[in-house]
Design a protein around this motif. Structure first.
Motif, PDB file in Angstrom:
ATOM      1  N   ARG A 320       0.822  -1.200   0.000  1.00  0.00           N
ATOM      2  CA  ARG A 320       0.000   0.000   0.000  1.00  0.00           C
ATOM      3  C   ARG A 320       0.860   1.256   0.000  1.00  0.00           C
ATOM      4  N   HIS A 321       1.895   1.258   0.863  1.00  0.00           N
ATOM      5  CA  HIS A 321       2.803   2.400   0.876  1.00  0.00           C
ATOM      6  C   HIS A 321       3.470   2.562  -0.476  1.00  0.00           C
ATOM      7  N   LYS A 324       1.185   4.058  -3.025  1.00  0.00           N
ATOM      8  CA  LYS A 324       1.005   5.482  -2.720  1.00  0.00           C
ATOM      9  C   LYS A 324       2.222   6.288  -3.137  1.00  0.00           C
ATOM     10  N   ARG A 353      -5.889   1.395  -8.507  1.00  0.00           N
ATOM     11  CA  ARG A 353      -6.160   2.822  -8.321  1.00  0.00           C
ATOM     12  C   ARG A 353      -7.639   3.103  -8.553  1.00  0.00           C
ATOM     13  N   SER A 355      -9.430   5.155  -6.578  1.00  0.00           N
ATOM     14  CA  SER A 355      -9.903   6.428  -6.035  1.00  0.00           C
ATOM     15  C   SER A 355     -10.467   7.404  -7.084  1.00  0.00           C
TER      16      SER A 355
END
Ligand SMILES: Nc1ncnc2c1ncn2[C@@H]1O[C@H](COP(=O)(O)OP(=O)(O)OP(=O)(O)O)[C@@H](O)[C@H]1O
Ligand SMILES: [Mg+2]
Lengths: 502, 329
Positions: A320-321, A324, A353, A355
C-alpha cells in the motif's frame, strides 16, 4: 505410419466466444509436434479437449485408430494421454514417490518398492531426485520432472507440454529439452506448446500453426524459417521485435536502494535507476531477483538498508505504501499474485487505483470505470469477449495484459516488471516492449526482471546481474553477450546446484 | 431488491451463457423457495394467510441481521461463530443500561459492545493471522461468558424504560412490524454496499484472491477487520430485536444462532471458500429457513425432529450448488 492421435473438425464455444472453429491436428508416434499460435488462438483449449477436460461441441477425437468419447480427464489418461500443465497438478505436501504413483497407490504400501520404482523412473530421465523428498520443497524444474515421471508411470503414449519452459531458467529449460528428446526416442508422441520459437525450431519435427481457433497450416520444420512461422501466426512479419525505439532521455534519479537485505536471501543490494531508463535485472532463477523487487515494493520486509525515492528516504512497509509512493509491480505469477481470476477484467484493471473512479461515498462510477478500461484495452490490444467477463476466461497472454493494464492505470513513476512476457506470444511481446519503452519515454523509471537473455538485451539500457542475493555486476549495451551475462550470474553456483540435486 | 440482478451478474462466472449450470446457480435458491412455498401451502391452510406470513418474516428478523454480517465475513473467506453469543451480550448490555440511561444510549452501547467483540476477532484474524474458525470460536465463549457474568445469570427486566423497545417489537407501521422494516433496510443497504461500492468489491475480491488484492496496494487487513466489526454490530442488533419480543434481557438468547446464520448464507449459494455470494440470495436463504421452521410448527413437528429436518435441507442446498458447478464445466 498410423497416427497416434487424430483430431478432426474440433469445435468448442464458450458462450459467445468461439474458441475452436473446426481444428484438424494429428500426431505420429515418436514425433515432437509443436503447436504455435498467438495468445487466445485456442492451443490450450484444443489440448483440454484432447485431455478430456472439455467436451467438444463437434468433431472427433481418435486415439490409436479408435474414436473416443472422453467424459473426463481420467478417460483420457486411461488411453495414455498425459497433459503437463503449466500450473502443475502435484500434491505439494506429499513425497515425490507418492505423487508419481498417486493414482494407483496399492492398498498395502511397500515403501521400499515404491521408492525404488520412483527412483528408477526419475533416473531414466537423467535426474537424481530423492523419492522421499517433499514435492513442495523442490524447485519448479524438479517438480516438472516429477510430473513427467508421473506421466511415464502411467505408460503415457502421448505427452502434451503446455508452455513448460515459461517457468524455467535457461539452464533448466535446456535440460527439459533433453528429456523431451529422450522421450521421443522411446516412441512417445509429444505435443509441444511454446512461445519461444528458438526452442521450437530446435526440437520440433513438425509445426502446426493456429490462428483464431483454426489450424492455419502444418509444416515440416525443415521446410520453414522462423520468419515464415511468425508470418503465419501474426499475419505480418515483425521487423522491430523489441518495439519501436522512442527517443528517451535519462532524467533525475527516481529510485536508489542502499544495502538492502532481508537477513536471508538478499545480502546487501544497492542500485539506482533514473527517470526514462529501462534497467534489466538478470541472473539465474533463484538468485533473489524476485525477493529484491518484492522488498522494494513492500511485499516483503527488509531487515536493513535504505530506499530513496526521488532523493528522499522512504520507509515502505507494505504494498500500500509502495503504490502510494508511485511504485508499481507486475508480479511474476499472474494467477496467484496478479489477478483475481473470478472477477471481471474491468475490476482487475482498476484495482490498484480506484480512487479517481469512486465518489465521496465510496460508490464506484461504473461508466467512468468502463471507459477507462476500454481505453486501456485498446492501448494494449486486449483480446476479450467483454470487459465484464471474468479474467479466467482469457488466454494466458491476454491475462498478462490485464495485469499490465492494472499498473498502467495506477500510473506510478517507477514500474517494476517481473517476467513481463511470460507466456506471451511474439506479436503481443512486441507490443509489450513498445509499451514499456513508451512508458520510459514518458519519464518513468523501469526495472525489468527476465530470464530470457535476448529480452534483456533487446529492451534494456543497462543490465544489472544478481547472483545468490547479491548484485555482481552491470553490463552496458556494448557488453551484451550471453557469455558475459552468464559469467556474472553463475560463477560458483554451478557446483552449488549440482550439490543441491544430490 | 432492485439491485439483485446487478448483484448476481457481478459474480456470475463467464458471460451470457445459456447453460443448465448457470441457471441452477442463479436461480437455484429461488427454486428451493418456490418449491417450499408450494409444499407449505398444500400442507396447511393457515400457511398462506397474511398473519402467518408476516409472522414468518418477523421471526426471521434476528437471523437475517446475523446472516447479513455472516455473508460479509464469508465473502472474505472467513467465518464468524461468535454471533449468537454477541447477540446475548447485546441483549444484556442494552437491558442493564436502559433503566438508567434511556433507550438511545443503551442501544448504542450494545451495538458498540458487539462491534468491539468483532474488532477483537477481526484484529486477531487480519493482523495476527489467526484462523477465523478458532478465533471466533473463542470469542463465542468469551462473549457468552461476559453476558453471564454481567447479568449474574439472571434474566433482566427492562421495566418502563424498555417500553420503547417492547413497542418496537410488537407494533407495526403500515401493517408491517418494525423488526421486518429493520430487516428490509439492512438488506437493502447491504445489497447496495456489496454491489455498488468500493468496499463491497474489495471484500469479495479479498475472498477470491487475497494475495493479488494485497499486491494491488490495498489495505486488506483493514477490510478484513471491518467485516468482523460489521458482523458484531449486526449480531448485537439481532440480540436487541430478540429482546424486544419479550422485554427481558437474557444471556441465553442466540444459542446456536450462528448455525442458522451460516445455513442461510450457504443456502443462498455463497461459497465458504470466499468471493461468491449475494445479498438477495442470502435473504431468500433466511426466508427458506423461516418457512421450514414455520411449516414444522404448523404441522406440530416436535423440536428434535425439526433439527434433523433442517440439517437435511442444508445438505440438499449444498448438493444443488455442487450440481450447478458440475454442469457449468
Ligand atoms: N473457460 C473459458 N471460458 C470462456 N472463454 C474461454 C475459456 N477458455 C478459453 N476461452 C477463450 O478461448 C480462446 C482460446 O483460448 P486458449 O486458452 O485456448 O488460447 P491459447 O492459444 O492457449 O493462448 P495462450 O498462448 O495465451 O495460452 C480465447 O479467446 C479465450 O478467451
Ligand atoms: Mg494457453
Amino acid at each position: 505410419m498410423e497416427n497416434l492421435v487424430e483430431l478432426s473438425g474440433i469445435r468448442k464455444s464458450f458462450g459467445g466466444v468461439r474458441a475452436l472453429q473446426g481444428v484438424d491436428f494429428s500426431l505420429r508416434p515418436g514425433e515432437v509436434h509443436a503447436l504455435l499460435g498467438e495468445n487466445g488462438a485456442g492451443k490450450s483449449t484444443l489440448m483440454r479437449v484432447l485431455g478430456g477436460e472439455y467436451v467438444a461441441d463437434a468433431g472427433t477425437v481418435t486415439v490409436s485408430g479408435e474414436q473416443q468419447q472422453f467424459r473426463g480427464p481420467m478417460d483420457a489418461l486411461e488411453k495414455g494421454i498425459a497433459i503437463i500443465h503449466q500450473e502443475m497438478a502435484l500434491a505439494t505436501d506429499l513425497t515425490v514417490a507418492e505423487n508419481i504413483f498417486l493414482a494407483k497407490i496399492p492398498s498395502l504400501i511397500s515403501w521400499s518398492d515404491l521408492n525404488r520404482r520412483a527412483r528408477e523412473l526419475i533416473s531414466s530421465l537423467g535426474f537424481a531426485i530423492s523419492p522421499s523428498a517433499t514435492v513442495g520443497d523442490l524447485s519448479v524444474a524438479h517438480q516438472q520432472v516429477v510430473e513427467i515421471a508421473k506421466a511415464l508411470s502411467r505408460n503415457a503414449a502421448v505427452m502434451v507440454f503446455d508452455e513448460p519452459t515459461a517457468v524455467l531458467s535457461a539452464r533448466d529449460a535446456e535440460r527439459l529439452l533433453d528429456i523431451i528428446a529422450t522421450l521421443r526416442e522411446r516412441g512417445v508422441g509429444i505435443i509441444y506448446i511454446s512461445h519461444r520459437l528458438d526452442e521450437v525450431f530446435r526440437i520440433a519435427d513438425r509445426i502446426t500453426v493456429m490462428k483464431d481457433g483454426s489450424s492455419v497450416a502444418t509444416v515440416e520444420r525443415m521446410d520453414v524459417e522462423i520468419d515464415d512461422v511468425i508470418r503465419m501466426m501474426v499475419g505480418r512479419s515483425l521487423k522491430a521485435l523489441f518495439g519501436e525505439d522512442v527517443e528517451r532521455k535519462a532524467g533525475d534519479e527516481v529510485l536508489r536502494i542502499e544495502n538492502l537485505s532481508d537477513g536471508a536471501r538478499i545480502k546487501g543490494a544497492s542500485l539506482s535507476i533514473r527517470a526514462g531508463e529501462i534497467v534489466g535485472l538478470g541472473g539465474l532463477v533463484g538468485a533473489g531477483r524476485t525477493e529484491l523487487v518484492r522488498m522494494i515494493f513492500g511485499a516483503e520486509r527488509a531487515l536493513s538498508g535504505k530506499i530513496f525515492l526521488r532523493g528522499r528516504e522512504v520507509k515502505i512497509r507494505s504494498p500500500r505504501h509502495a503504490v502510494k509512493a508511485g511504485i508499481g509491480l507486475v508480479p511474476e505469477s499472474r494467477k496467484e499474485q496478479g489477478l483475481v481470476l473470478d472477477f471481471p477484467i474491468r475490476v482487475n484493471a482498476t484495482m490498484a487505483r480506484l480512487s479517481p473512479l469512486v465518489n465521496a461515498l465510496g460508490f464506484v462510477r461504473r461508466s467512468k470505470e468502463m471507459s477507462a478500461v476500454e481505453k486501456l484495452a485498446t492501448r494494449l490490444r486486449l483480446k476479450a469477449g467483454s470487459l465484464n467477463d471474468p479474467a479466467s476466461s482469457l488466454s494466458g497472454g491476454n491475462q498478462q495484459k490485464v495485469v499490465l493494464a492494472k499498473w498502467f492505470h495506477a500510473d506510478g513513476d517507477l514500474l517494476i516488471f517481473d517476467e513481463p512476457t511470460r507466456g506471451v506470444d511474439v506479436g503481443a511481446k512486441t507490443e509489450i516492449y513498445s509499451l514499456i519503452k513508451s512508458l520510459a519515454a514518458e519519464g518513468r523509471a523501469v526495472l525489468v526482471i527476465s530470464s530470457e537473455h535476448i529480452e534483456l538485451f533487446g529492451l534494456c539500457d543497462r543490465i544489472l546481474v544478481m547472483r545468490e542475493g547479491q548484485l555482481t555486476g552491470s553490463l552496458e549495451p556494448a557488453d551484451y553477450t550471453e557469455e558475459k551475462l552468464l559469467r556474472l550470474a553463475m560463477v560458483n553456483s554451478a557446483t552449488a546446484e549440482a550439490a543441491a540435486i544430490h | 431488491m432492485g439491485n439483485a440482478v446487478a448483484d448476481i451478474t457481478e459474480t456470475a462466472p463467464r458471460s451470457s451463457q445459456f447453460n443448465i449450470g448457470n441457471i441452477m446457480h442463479r436461480y437455484g435458491t429461488v427454486a428451493i423457495l418456490v418449491a417450499l412455498l408450494i409444499v407449505a401451502t398444500s400442507m396447511s391452510d393457515v400457511f398462506l394467510t397474511e398473519r402467518n406470513l408476516i409472522n414468518v418474516l418477523r421471526q426471521s428478523a434476528g437471523t437475517s441481521l446475523m446472516a447479513v454480517g455472516m455473508l460479509f465475513v464469508i465473502l472474505t473467506r472467513g467465518i464468524d461463530l461468535s454471533v449468537g453469543s454477541i447477540a446475548a451480550l447485546g441483549s444484556i448490555v442494552c437491558a442493564i443500561l436502559i433503566q438508567q440511561y434511556g433507550a438511545g444510549l443503551s442501544i448504542g452501547a450494545a451495538l458498540a459492545a458487539g462491534g468491539a467483540c468483532g474488532l477483537v476477532s477481526g484484529v486477531l484474524i487480519a493482523f495476527l493471522k489467526l484462523p477465523p474458525f478458532v478465533t471466533t470460536l473463542a470469542m463465542m465463549t468469551v462473549a457468552r461468558g461476559l453476558s453471564l457474568i454481567v447479568s449474574a445469570g439472571q434474566p433482566i427486566q427492562m421495566g418502563d424504560a424498555g417500553m420503547l423497545i417492547v413497542d418496537f417489537g410488537s407494533l407495526s407501521f403500515a401493517g408491517i412490524p418494525y423488526p421486518v422494516w429493520l430487516m428490509a433496510v439492512v438488506f437493502v443497504i447491504a445489497g447496495i454496499v456489496l454491489t455498488f461500492t468500493r468496499f463491497g468489491r474489495l471484500v469479495k475480491a479479498i475472498g477470491s484472491n487475497i494475495e493479488a488484492v494485497r499486491l494491488s496496494g490495498i489495505p486488506v487487513a483493514f477490510y478484513t477487520t471491518s467485516v468482523y466489526v460489521i458482523s458484531g454490530v449486526l449480531a448485537a442488533a439481532a440480540g436487541i430485536v430478540s429482546t424486544s419480543r419479550t422485554g427481558i434481557g437474557s444471556a441465553n438468547i442466540g444459542v446456536g444462532a450462528e448455525l442458522d446464520a451460516i445455513a442461510a448464507v450457504v443456502i443462498g449459494g455463497a461459497s465458504l471458500m470466499g468471493g461468491r455470494g449475494g445479498v438477495f440470495n442470502t435473504f431468500i436463504g433466511v426466508i427458506v429457513l423461516g418457512i421450514i421452521a414455520n411449516m414444522m410448527n404448523l404441522a406440530r413437528v416436535p423440536g428434535y425432529h425439526q433439527q434433523v429436518f433442517m440439517g437435511c435441507i442444508i445438505i440438499g442446498a449444498m448438493l444443488l450448488q455442487y450440481a450447478s458447478n458440475w454442469f457449468r464445466r
